[in-house]
Design a protein around this motif. Sequence first.
Motif, PDB file in Angstrom:
ATOM      1  N   THR A 102       2.921  -1.998  10.780  1.00 30.98           N
ATOM      2  CA  THR A 102       2.039  -3.039  10.261  1.00 30.98           C
ATOM      3  C   THR A 102       1.058  -3.496  11.328  1.00 30.98           C
ATOM      4  OG1 THR A 102       3.734  -3.789   8.695  1.00 30.98           O
ATOM      5  CG2 THR A 102       1.969  -5.333   9.210  1.00 30.98           C
ATOM      6  N   SER A 103       1.522  -3.554  12.560  1.00 34.74           N
ATOM      7  CA  SER A 103       0.623  -3.930  13.663  1.00 34.74           C
ATOM      8  C   SER A 103      -0.480  -2.885  13.833  1.00 34.74           C
ATOM      9  CB  SER A 103       1.413  -4.085  14.964  1.00 34.74           C
ATOM     10  OG  SER A 103       2.341  -5.142  14.869  1.00 34.74           O
ATOM     11  N   LEU A 104      -0.147  -1.604  13.669  1.00 40.76           N
ATOM     12  CA  LEU A 104      -1.172  -0.563  13.748  1.00 40.76           C
ATOM     13  C   LEU A 104      -2.175  -0.694  12.607  1.00 40.76           C
ATOM     14  CD1 LEU A 104       0.748   2.693  14.765  1.00 40.76           C
ATOM     15  CD2 LEU A 104      -0.723   1.272  16.199  1.00 40.76           C
ATOM     16  N   VAL A 105      -1.684  -1.002  11.404  1.00 41.04           N
ATOM     17  CA  VAL A 105      -2.585  -1.193  10.256  1.00 41.04           C
ATOM     18  C   VAL A 105      -3.569  -2.322  10.543  1.00 41.04           C
ATOM     19  CG1 VAL A 105      -2.712  -1.912   7.840  1.00 41.04           C
ATOM     20  CG2 VAL A 105      -0.982  -0.258   8.560  1.00 41.04           C
ATOM     21  N   LYS A 106      -3.056  -3.443  11.042  1.00 41.80           N
ATOM     22  CA  LYS A 106      -3.917  -4.592  11.345  1.00 41.80           C
ATOM     23  C   LYS A 106      -4.932  -4.240  12.431  1.00 41.80           C
ATOM     24  CE  LYS A 106      -0.547  -8.103   9.928  1.00 41.80           C
ATOM     25  NZ  LYS A 106       0.361  -9.179  10.386  1.00 41.80           N
ATOM     26  N   LYS A 107      -4.493  -3.466  13.420  1.00 37.89           N
ATOM     27  CA  LYS A 107      -5.421  -3.062  14.478  1.00 37.89           C
ATOM     28  C   LYS A 107      -6.526  -2.187  13.909  1.00 37.89           C
ATOM     29  CE  LYS A 107      -6.899  -2.653  18.706  1.00 37.89           C
ATOM     30  NZ  LYS A 107      -7.455  -3.815  19.444  1.00 37.89           N
ATOM     31  N   ALA A 108      -6.165  -1.243  13.056  1.00 46.43           N
ATOM     32  CA  ALA A 108      -7.176  -0.365  12.461  1.00 46.43           C
ATOM     33  C   ALA A 108      -8.186  -1.168  11.653  1.00 46.43           C
ATOM     34  CB  ALA A 108      -6.496   0.681  11.582  1.00 46.43           C
TER      35      ALA A 108
END
Length: 618
Positions: free
Chosen positions: A446-452
Motif C-alpha cells: 500500500t505504501s508503494l501504491v501511495k508513492k506511485a
Amino acid sequence: MRPLLNALTALVLLVGPFASHNLRAQSAQLQNAPGRRILNLNGSWNYIIDPYENGFYDYRREAFDQSKSGKGGYYDNQKPSSKQETELIEYDFDKSAALQVPGDWNSQDPKLLYYEGTIWYKKSFSLTPKPGKRYFLYFGAINYESHIYLNGKKLGMRKGGFTPIQYDITDRLSSTGDNFVIVKADNTRHADEVPTINTDWWNYGGITRDVFIAETPATYITDYKVQLAKNDPNTLAGYVQLSGEGKAGQTVTLNIAEAGIKKSLKTDAEGRATFAVPAKKLTRWSPQNPKLYPVSLTSGSDAVQDRIGFRTIQTKGTDILLNGKSTFLRGISIHDENPLIPGRARGEGDLRMLLTWAKELGCNYVRLAHYPHNEAMLKLADEMGLLVWAEVPVYWTIAWENPATYQNAETQLTDLISMGKNRASIVVWSVGNETPPSDPRLKFMTSLVKKARSLDDTRLISAALELHRDGSKITVDDPLGAELDLTSFNEYAGWYWGGKPSEITQYTFDIKYNKPVIISEFGGDALGGYHADADTRWSEEYQEALYQNQFKMLSGIAGLRGLTPWILTDFRATRRQHPVYQNGFNRKGLISNTGQKKKAFYTVQEYYRQMAQKYDGK
C-alpha cells in the motif's frame, strides 16, 4: 551483522552513499539522458573475476575504500613502477580478458554461466573537460550491487539491477584527458533485497545496458514532464527543472511547433517552472495512431529534444477508457531477453524484434515483466503503438518488515516512474507480482501504491495478485485490490492446477471488486516441435488446447478487459531443470527459443483478431 548492514543500506538509499572519502550522492536523473550529447563507452571492457572479493577487502575483511588511505583495491588500477621487485601487484586489468558491454557475463564465457558474485570491469577513455560544461557518467543498469570508481576515486554504491545509475563526474575528470572507470558488479542474491533470493528468471550479472558520458552546460535542464493533465484532456501540463549554477529566474521555452504550442516560463528559486497550456488541437496517441510530437525545451545554452505522445487513460466501472473510449488490452508478457542469442537483450535490434512479434500476435499492449525494462524499449513502444504495463521486481516473498528492503523497492519504483513518465505507451505502473497476503505485506504494498500516485496521478496503478480456489470456484479477494485501479491476477488453470485443458471450463470466478479485470498471467509449457495429443503435457497440442479452453473459461468474467498471457518467448530460468522438456528454459513461450511460432500462437492471434473487431471495429 546483517541488521547493521540493512541500516546502512537504508541510509545509502535515502541520502546517497555515505560520505567517507568524498563519496557523492547520485545526481538527479537526467530525463531522456540518451538524447543528450554523449561519449559512448559501450564495447570491450577488461574484467577480473573476484569470488573472494580480494580487490575490495583486505585479509581481515575490511573494505579498502573505507580505510584511512582509501587505497589498495582493484579500483586503483595500480601499475608496477621502476622498483618492480619491491612491489606486489596481483592483478592487471590491461592483460585480463574482455567482456562486451552492454551484456551479461553469463552468456559470454562458459565458466560464468551460473556465476554469482563479484566481477570487476575496467574501461579507459579519453575526455578532456571543457570550461562551462558538466559531465555525467551514466549506466543504464548494473546487476545487482555496484560500486563505481573514476580515476581511482569512489563515486558511490548502488543496489538494484534494472534502473539507471548516474554521477556528476565534472570535477573528477583528468585534465590530461586520460581517464578510467572501474565497476565492481555483484549479482549475489540476498533474501532482503529486491528482487529477493527466489525468482523464476535467470540472474544475469554485469553491466547489462548502455554506458555513456553525457555533456551539458553548467546550467542545464535536468528533468521535465510534458503530459495531458489528469481529468482535463484539453490541457497540457507539467514542469521543467533546471540544475546547476544560476538556475533561479531563468527563462525556459517549451515548443511543440507542429501543434502550434510555444510557451515561455520562468524558473522559481529552486529552478523549477510549471505550466498548463490549451491542448485541444493535439492528436491523441493510440495503438491505432501512435502519433508522436517533436518537443523542444530550451534554456540559455541548453536544449533538449524529445518525441512525446499525448493520451488519457482512466477507468469507469469495469471499463478501461483510452482517450475516453472503452478498450480491450490485447497483451502479452515479455522478459528483457533475446531467446535466439543467449543473454539479456543487447540493444534496439533485440527489443524491436520482441515488439514486432507482439504486434504480429495482434497485441495492442505488453506487460514488461518483472522489473524495469530498457528505456529504449519504452520509446519503441511509443513508436510502434503498444500500451505498456511497467513493473518493479517486488516479487513473491520480499522481506516485508525490513525498512531497507522497502526503501530499496520505493527507490526502484521512483526511478522507473522518473524514466518513463513522458512515454505515452505506459498506462500501468505495477508495484509487484504474486505477493502472498499478510498484514506486513499489505502495509508495504500500500505504501508503494501511495508513492506511485504521488509521483504520477495520470496513469493506472496495479499489481499481479494471487487467487484462491474452493472446488470449482475461484475467488479474487486480496485486500490490496481495494487500493488498485485494476483487478489483475495470475491464474494457471490447466497447468499447475485444474486438471487437463478440457476440464478447466468448469471454473467460475468470484471477483470482489467492481473494476476492470486483467488476467496478468496464464499459460502452460510446450517444447517447440514436440507434437502429441491434447492431453499430453509439454506438447504444442496441449498448450494449444489450454489456450482454447482458457478463452472459454475467461469469457465468463463480465469485467474482463485485458490479458497478458505468460509469455511471448521461451526464456532461460535456472529453476527449470527437466533434461528433455526444459533444459534450463521456461517453455511457456508462444515462440520457441529458436524463433518458431508454436500452435498456441495462432490460437491467441485469432482470439485477438476477434477482440479487435469487437472493440476497434477491425
